[in-house]
Motif scaffolding. Sequence first.
Motif, mmCIF file in Angstrom:
data_model
loop_
_atom_site.group_PDB
_atom_site.id
_atom_site.type_symbol
_atom_site.label_atom_id
_atom_site.label_comp_id
_atom_site.label_asym_id
_atom_site.label_seq_id
_atom_site.Cartn_x
_atom_site.Cartn_y
_atom_site.Cartn_z
ATOM 1 N N PHE A 257 -27.582 -47.724 81.063
ATOM 2 C CA PHE A 257 -27.284 -48.924 81.854
ATOM 3 C C PHE A 257 -27.635 -48.754 83.341
ATOM 4 C CE2 PHE A 257 -24.459 -49.544 78.170
ATOM 5 C CZ PHE A 257 -24.792 -50.845 77.825
ATOM 6 N N SER B 149 -22.397 -54.655 81.692
ATOM 7 C CA SER B 149 -22.767 -53.479 80.883
ATOM 8 C C SER B 149 -21.713 -53.151 79.829
ATOM 9 C CB SER B 149 -23.005 -52.272 81.794
ATOM 10 O OG SER B 149 -21.834 -51.980 82.548
ATOM 11 N N ARG C 102 -21.978 -55.584 76.895
ATOM 12 C CA ARG C 102 -23.147 -55.289 76.063
ATOM 13 C C ARG C 102 -22.902 -54.057 75.187
ATOM 14 N NH1 ARG C 102 -28.223 -54.739 79.760
ATOM 15 N NH2 ARG C 102 -26.721 -54.326 81.419
ATOM 16 N N TYR C 103 -22.254 -53.056 75.776
ATOM 17 C CA TYR C 103 -21.987 -51.828 75.009
ATOM 18 C C TYR C 103 -21.020 -52.106 73.861
ATOM 19 C CZ TYR C 103 -20.235 -47.214 73.770
ATOM 20 O OH TYR C 103 -19.859 -46.099 73.081
#
Length: 436
Positions: free
Chosen positions: A35, A181, A184-185
Amino acid sequence: MNMIPYNHWLRSLWNLLMLFVILLFLLVISYRQIFDLFQPDAAYWIFVGLFIVDIILNFFTTIKRGHIRMEKPFEVRRFYVRTSFWLDCVAALPVEGLFFWLWGPLGSQDSFVSALYLLALSITLVKLLKAGSIFKYLQESLGIMPAARRLLLFAYWLVVVVHLIALGWVWIGAVESGRPSLDRYLRALYWATTTIATIGYGDYTPDHNNNLQIIYTVIIELFGVGMFSYVIANVSSLVANLDVAKSAYRRHLDEVNAFLHAQRIPLHLQERVRDYYSYLWEQQRGVSTMQVLQEFPRSLSQEILLYLNRDVLERVELFCGADELFIREAMQLLKSEVFLPGEYIIHQGEIGDCMYFLTSGTVQVLVDGKEITRLGPGSPFGETALVEQGHRNASVVSIDYSTGYRLSKSDFEGLRQKYPEFDAHIQKVVAGRKKN
């Protein structure tokens, strides 16, 4: 500097810490790299410092491999340098920080430098090999059962694999780029978990116009099928074998129950048999001490028996202050016994063929059906008939669940002939019993 024993509790604690550090390093650093959040900050250098300290400690820690022990500094260091030293050095290299200083964040690089960053990430994965060796150390130092070690190692690797698959899903651009981030993870982690478990719900799927995402999904699905098959085939047996003694006890109890039913044993006797095995499990975890010790060398079995019976040696007057050679030989001749409530251990009038040492519980001594006295842990009984070569002059009945040791007549006579002090003490006990 003195050598650190491989099984020292502080060393074991350090190994547990290193397992956690390796896992945390991999999760945090790889997440930051994917990221574009990575910077060689204080936390990063603390991680690197711990890996270096671990290398130094390995030079001063004794080694045990199977039955082989290495305790001399020279042989320890030579063995370490020839085996895992170079792997540990690669794992401790700060390649991530070096690449950041040379080229900056991953997101601002061309494809060639991005490939180098992936190389750096693969070097990060080398630390996982170090984790495998630490698990072996812990098995030796803590006595972890092999089945438990394999199960823990499987769980450890599963966390790592799911994390890496999720990062791969992010790296190929399969999640919404506009989200933070962490969002998204989490979505990538959700996709990886459902895909590996072969329960994908279809709410997160590859872009049908992106071949890379399609190929990646196929590979992970195939991996998931293999993982699922492995879990079904192995984890259930691993869990079942975590307690080998209990598994063996249950199998044996099933055989006993089948015998009782096949032979139509009366219900009250069946209940007594089950009570006996229940007590045996509570006291000895279903393992026969003497049966196990028969497989050991004589000297080793003697040491174990002396340790297991240290309380008996303190309670039984016969063994207090006795010669060590006599105690060692006597311990080898004694056979463990379990007595149920109401069980006649000795019947009045029968010919004596053994004597007993009570280790736990209470027994009552009966003469013509009347209680004369009660005996507690540490008491010997049954020796009078052996000394006088006659019949039992009393009955002995177990009041509750009791345990003891049985000494046969032939072994009893052998000890009397070899150890005059034992014979003298027995004569004194018999004379005292007659007076009472």
